[in-house]
Write an enzyme that holds these catalytic residues in place. Sequence first.
Site, PDB file in Angstrom:
ATOM      1  CG  ASP A 162      -2.003   1.220   1.087  1.00 41.14           C
ATOM      2  OD1 ASP A 162      -1.879   1.875   0.322  1.00 41.14           O
ATOM      3  OD2 ASP A 162      -2.677   1.151   2.479  1.00 41.14           O
ATOM      4  CB  SER A 164       2.671   7.348  -1.457  1.00 37.63           C
ATOM      5  OG  SER A 164       4.062   7.216  -1.106  1.00 37.63           O
ATOM      6  CG  ASP A 165       1.672   8.672  -6.397  1.00 36.28           C
ATOM      7  OD1 ASP A 165       1.127   7.783  -7.003  1.00 36.28           O
ATOM      8  OD2 ASP A 165       1.092   9.707  -6.080  1.00 36.28           O
TER       9      ASP A 165
END
Length: 290
Positions: A162, A164-165
């Site tokens: 999970d 982030s970018d």
Amino acid sequence: MNALKEGWFSELSTMWPGECFSLKVKQVLHEEKSKFQDILVFDSENYGRVLVLDGVIQQTERDECAYQEMMAHIPLAALKTDPKKVCVIGGGDGGVVREILKHPSVEEVHLCEIDEGVVNASKKFLPHMNMSFESPKLKLHIYDGAVFLKEHKNCFDVVIVDSSDPVGPASSLFGPEFYKSCKEALNENGILCTQAESMWLHLDIIAGMKDFIVDIFPNVSYSTISIPTYPSGAIGFFICSKDESNDVKVAKRTEWFESAKDTLQYYNPGLHASSFVLPLFASRRLGLKQ
């Protein structure tokens, strides 16, 4: 933060040049510069509480169900056997853990989050996530996820990334070495689910990831979901199984769904299957079976 101006939050990023998404702010609840990133929590006019990391929306109360539920339930329901041990890399807000715990067979969830500031802010300001942090099944590790997986070989039924970018603290989670570590951390029939950007904005990134992932996992599919507050209103996941014969597009375990469906807002077995059906422009570029 520059993203806050005249009562509005605007999501400005080089990851989606020429466009941004904005929310009207009722009240800023928390601003912090942690060791790794800027953390912001605010109450919005239409989407409830919002968690932002480095200027990018991570979740809102209104639509987080789409991301958290699909990211957790697709890989767990796709397993041929009941999951017992699950690892989440990132996900310090606790939402994916909350969903994993709806599977009664799960005995342990290892949450490995590098930024303790995200965990603390989520515990304090995102009360709908607090139940997951209090579970005796949860083992919380404030640690580098890439290192954690290398130290836990053949341990997990499911690994969920999970992230982030692919900038800042998450950049190490988007390369082939990390995916090799994910595969080694899974048991012989294990499944990996990883955040894999938006097909509307990042198809080149997704295709580049696919090119090396198919050399690591024998079974690779791409799923996409609708979520209004993520860039372009969509986000995708790579679902990768070590079991070549396992059709991950089919939800094999549905008994948990019957007992948990009153707590769900987005996931269902039909949507599980349909999320793998891609528009032609994406399926042509990725060249994966549908």
